[in-house]
Write an enzyme that holds these catalytic residues in place. Structure first.
Site, short mmCIF file in Angstrom:
data_model
loop_
_atom_site.label_atom_id
_atom_site.label_comp_id
_atom_site.label_asym_id
_atom_site.label_seq_id
_atom_site.Cartn_x
_atom_site.Cartn_y
_atom_site.Cartn_z
N LYS A 92 50.33 37.82 0.83
CA LYS A 92 51.69 37.26 0.73
C LYS A 92 51.77 36.22 -0.39
O LYS A 92 52.84 36.05 -0.99
CB LYS A 92 52.08 36.62 2.06
CG LYS A 92 52.11 37.57 3.24
CD LYS A 92 53.31 38.49 3.20
CE LYS A 92 53.38 39.34 4.47
NZ LYS A 92 54.61 40.15 4.55
N LYS A 93 50.67 35.53 -0.66
CA LYS A 93 50.68 34.51 -1.71
C LYS A 93 50.61 35.11 -3.12
O LYS A 93 50.68 34.37 -4.10
CB LYS A 93 49.51 33.54 -1.50
CG LYS A 93 49.72 32.55 -0.37
CD LYS A 93 48.56 31.61 -0.23
CE LYS A 93 48.83 30.54 0.81
NZ LYS A 93 49.04 31.06 2.17
N LEU A 94 50.48 36.41 -3.23
CA LEU A 94 50.58 37.05 -4.54
C LEU A 94 52.01 37.09 -5.05
O LEU A 94 52.27 37.59 -6.14
CB LEU A 94 50.01 38.48 -4.47
CG LEU A 94 48.49 38.57 -4.25
CD1 LEU A 94 48.07 40.02 -4.08
CD2 LEU A 94 47.74 37.94 -5.41
N ASP A 95 52.94 36.58 -4.25
CA ASP A 95 54.33 36.43 -4.67
C ASP A 95 54.40 35.58 -5.94
O ASP A 95 53.64 34.62 -6.12
CB ASP A 95 55.13 35.76 -3.54
CG ASP A 95 56.60 35.64 -3.87
OD1 ASP A 95 57.34 36.58 -3.63
OD2 ASP A 95 56.99 34.57 -4.38
N ASP A 102 42.43 32.23 0.70
CA ASP A 102 42.97 33.16 1.69
C ASP A 102 42.52 34.59 1.43
O ASP A 102 42.24 35.35 2.36
CB ASP A 102 44.50 33.08 1.71
CG ASP A 102 45.00 31.89 2.50
OD1 ASP A 102 44.25 31.39 3.34
OD2 ASP A 102 46.15 31.46 2.28
#
Length: 816
Positions: free
Chosen positions: A281-284, A327
């Site tokens: 999700k943090k690859l946003d 993460d």
């Protein structure tokens, strides 16, 4: 197979055909030479049937041919055995490599039966028992705090007119006294899990009330609360009471008994998913570019990094880059033996930092408790064995675990062949099926938003089960609620958040629909018939422009909403304007400390109605993109602004900004709170005056209304100045804040323990009052008020101090 457990040896060795017969250089030098040599030696060793004293030294042609055939057959057998040995060595090397790396052999996945045997392999229960104890303890500490037992009467007071947001509309809270019973049952369940006492029943006592409370209020959802419920659900089906438990003390069969491997597999996969999906999700783009947690780098915890990096680089590389890498890799690094020590260090440091950065209750400590699950299951035994003997008497057993009927065992000699001594039963198959289905479901659920489209807004799904932790930060600048009487068509306005105890409804269409429906029922009590309700909510996500989230022209009471369809009255996020964030940051940095700015983006055909407070005496509007028409309502005058234009706005009046261009308009308000600036200037003058009096440079006596600034108290003062009162209040707040910052470690620990003591004290006393009410009936109101006041002792003061600390940390724009 040999009796000592080693691999079976071939009949013929690699270096000899018959013991004592060395195949030397003559065997390898000339084709046929070795065969002739062997024939000669074999001929010399044949016994003479007619003599009993030794061997005959002559051989006939038939015997020579038979001996040659025997030697040729022996050589062929040797070659086959050699090829077979090489194949076995290759398989053995491959199996040992997979087992040393993954903990199991690749052949264990070759069939369903072997996979079931693998998941039910006997495993040491020690690590699972320690985790069970820690999880139960942390949940017992969490219930009075984040679950809300200490302030339960504030949320579920009988007769309280408040709008609630359950997941299912038929869910309603019980009467207050019974809600305390629900919480007490949950607390007893957590304590039972911790102690391993009536373990399966304790899991149910914790789990059922927990999910009831969880589904009762969507506004309290977050990822770690969801995780607690998942772990409690898993523990219900596991044998976590086989070590360090009261059940094991009572039942010898459960005491220190093996547990199936899937007990560990599920928990490990669950924690892996928490880390890995959070990393995905943090690859946003917002996270990668450093916009999600833009102000976090200012915290004192990042001071060491700011010694070598700028604040911007600390935010980009340490906060966002470090969080992304950790993460994505933590789950993998914890799994492998070689990388586990480094992974344990970094994840422990990460969670300790989070415990200081965010108000997330027991989450950081729960994640710390899950990390040892990736270690060898017998680590508690090895640790306890290294302690002094007198301490081991008070700690769990270090003896090897006993066999369990729920595991599948293999004989040592049959382990290579995959044969089991215990038949795989229905229980073992169900455990394997449950593990597989649960892991697949957990990987699927964070990406199931294409099914529940009604819960999607600018972000997908309800916050709390997608592991998109800290990826999106929001700020709200303007919220307006308008109602219209369905019969008289009379307009009115409501205070934002009226009849609610949460602010989460502003960001979710499903909650907004529930809120509007609730308001429509409550407004009828105020003589408003068939009310229509409209919301105008402006939100900025990850430092973008403030823009509308919902269509302000749609009556939400009668608007269509379905959990499985897109919300038609949701306005899209203006992602095309995202590149403007760099310029917006440059504008903010160019302003002085007293000047504030708000960036607005609006859709074509819509307008913003705004009021400039009289305190904001210097407010101007600057157009960045598009074309707008500004209407001064009282003067009934219109001004057209194009890109680059600006105008001054009168204070104390309403104005409207209409977007008339074909594309969204972008503009900004720049304003100065002149009242606050003037007050700050007076504070500075009072501070300078007090310093002059104290150092003797001011010889004239102060007027009576200024005398309190010298001794810092308003006691015995008949004539006071409001500015002096405000100055003294600020001085007291600053002194208290400075005192807290300079407190010693002992003082901080005392303040922490005192605050926690009164939280748990109030929880227990209020629960006792409710149980007494259910059993004996409610006493008189005077007695009840005295009991509640006794339970509130020190609690209100601590809550007030905590709220003041929180408000001092929040730096938000002033409302226009």
């Amino acid at each position: 197979e040999s009796t000592n457990g080693q691999a079976p040896q071939p009949f013929l060795g690699r270096a000899s055909v018959v013991p004592g017969w060395s195949l030397g250089s003559e065997f390898r030098s000339e084709p046929g030479a070795g065969l002739r040599c062997c024939l000669r030696r074999l001929a010399l060793c044949q016994p003479d049937p007619s003599s009993s004293r030794g061997h005959h030294l002559e051989m006939g042609p038939g015997r020579v041919a038979a001996a040659g055939a025997q030697v040729a057959e022996s050589l062929d057998s040797q070659k086959k055995q050699s090829r077979k040995r090489k194949a076995q060595d290759a398989v053995s090397t491959h199996c040992s490599w997979t087992k040393s790396l993954l903990g199991f052999e690749s052949a264990d996945l070759s069939s369903w039966n072997r996979f079931v045997c693998l998941l039910n392999r006997p495993t040491d229960p020690a690590a699972l028992g320690v985790f069970r104890f820690l999880f139960g303890l942390l949940m017992a500490l969490d219930i009075p705090q984040e679950r809300g037992l200490s302030y339960l009467d504030h949320r579920y007071l009988d007769g309280l007119q408040v709008c609630r947001f359950p997941l299912f509309n038929f869910l309603e809270p019980l009467p207050l006294d019974w809600m305390y019973v629900v919480y007490m049952v949950m607390l007893l369940g957590a304590l039972g899990i911790m102690l391993g006492c009536f373990y399966r029943l304790s899991c149910l006592l914790f789990l059922l009330p927990y999910w009831y409370i969880f589904f009762l209020d969507k506004t309290a959802w977050n990822n770690h609360s969801y995780l607690y419920g998942l772990i409690g659900f898993q523990l219900t089906f596991m044998n976590a009471n086989r070590y360090w438990s009261i059940d094991g003390f009572w039942n010898p069969r459960k005491r220190n008994a093996h547990v199936p491997l899937w007990n560990y597999t599920m928990l490990r996969f669950q924690i892996f998913i928490v880390y890995f999906i959070a990393g995905i999700k943090k690859l946003d783009a917002d996270w990668v570019e450093g916009y999600s947690m833009g102000s976090l780098a200012k915290h004192w915890l990042f001071s060491p990094f700011r010694l070598v990096l700028s604040e911007e680089m600390t935010n980009l590389l340490v906060v966002h880059g470090g969080g992304l890498v950790l993460d994505l890799t933590a789950g993998f690094l914890l799994f492998f033996d070689a990388s586990r020590p480094a992974a344990l260090f970094f994840v422990s440091y990460f969670h300790c930092m989070n415990s200081q950065l965010f108000s997330i209750g027991m989450f950081s400590y729960t994640m710390l408790a899950t990390s040892p699950l990736f270690c060898y299951p017998d680590w508690p035994r090895r640790l306890i064995a290294k302690l002094p003997a007198f301490l081991q008497k008070f700690l769990p057993s270090t003896d090897p675990p006993q066999p369990s009927q729920e595991c599948v065992y293999r004989e040592t000699g049959q382990q290579r062949l995959g044969r089991t001594t215990q038949k795989v039963g229905l229980r073992q198959k169900l455990g394997a099926i449950f593990t597989v289905l649960y892991v697949v479901e957990q990987f699927f659920l964070p990406y199931s938003h294409f099914i529940t489209q009604g819960y999607n807004n600018w972000t997908n799904g309800l916050y709390g089960y997608s592991w998109d932790m800290m990826v999106h930060s929001r700020s709200h600048q303007h919220v307006k609620i308008t109602y219209r009487d369905g019969l008289t068509r009379e307009l009115g306005y409501l205070n934002p958040g009226v009849f609610t105890q949460s602010r989460r409804w502003k960001d979710h269409a499903d909650m907004l629909k529930q809120y509007a429906t609730c308001l429509s029922h409550l407004l009828q009590n105020y003589n408003i018939s068939q009310p229509e309700i409209y919301f105008d909510i402006w939100v900025s996500i990850n430092d973008r422009f403030q823009q509308r989230l919902f269509d302000p022209h749609v009556d939400i009471v009668r608007a269509e909403w379905s959990p499985f369809k897109k919300t038609p009255w949701l306005k899209p996020l203006l992602v095309d304007l995202s590149p403007w964030r760099t310029k917006l940051q440059e504008i903010e940095k160019s302003l002085d400390n007293q000047t504030e700015v708000v960036f607005i983006a609006d859709f074509p055909g819509l307008h913003l109605e705004n009021f400039v407070s009289e305190d904001l005496g210097n407010t101007s509007l600057h157009l960045l993109k598009g074309e707008v028409v500004v209407e001064i309502v009282n003067k009934q005058m219109n001004y057209t602004l194009k890109e680059g234009d600006r105008m001054q706005l009168p204070a104390g009046e309403y104005h409207k900004v209409f977007t008339v261009s074909q594309e969204p308009s972008c503009y900004m308000y720049i304003y100065v709170n002149t009242t606050e600036a003037a007050l700050e200037q007076k504070f500075t003058q009072l501070q300078e005056l007090r310093e002059k009096v104290q150092n003797g440079s001011e010889t004239e006596p102060l007027p009576p209304e200024l005398q309190p600034i010298l001794h810092g108290s308003l006691e015995n003062v008949t004539q006071t100045d409001p500015v002096v009162e405000a100055f003294l209040r600020r001085e007291r707040r600053m002194e208290e804040l400075q005192k807290r910052r300079n407190a010693t470690l002992a003082e901080r620990f005392h303040r922490f323990t005192t605050r926690k003591y009164f939280i748990f004290r109030r929880s227990l006393l209020m629960t006792w009052i409710s149980l007494r009410n259910l059993v004996l009936g409610r006493p008189s109101l005077d007695q009840l008020a005295q009991e509640v006041a006794y339970a509130n002792m020190q609690y209100d003061a601590d809550s007030t101090a905590s709220s003041q600390d929180t408000s001092s940390k929040e730096q938000e724009h002033s409302e226009l």
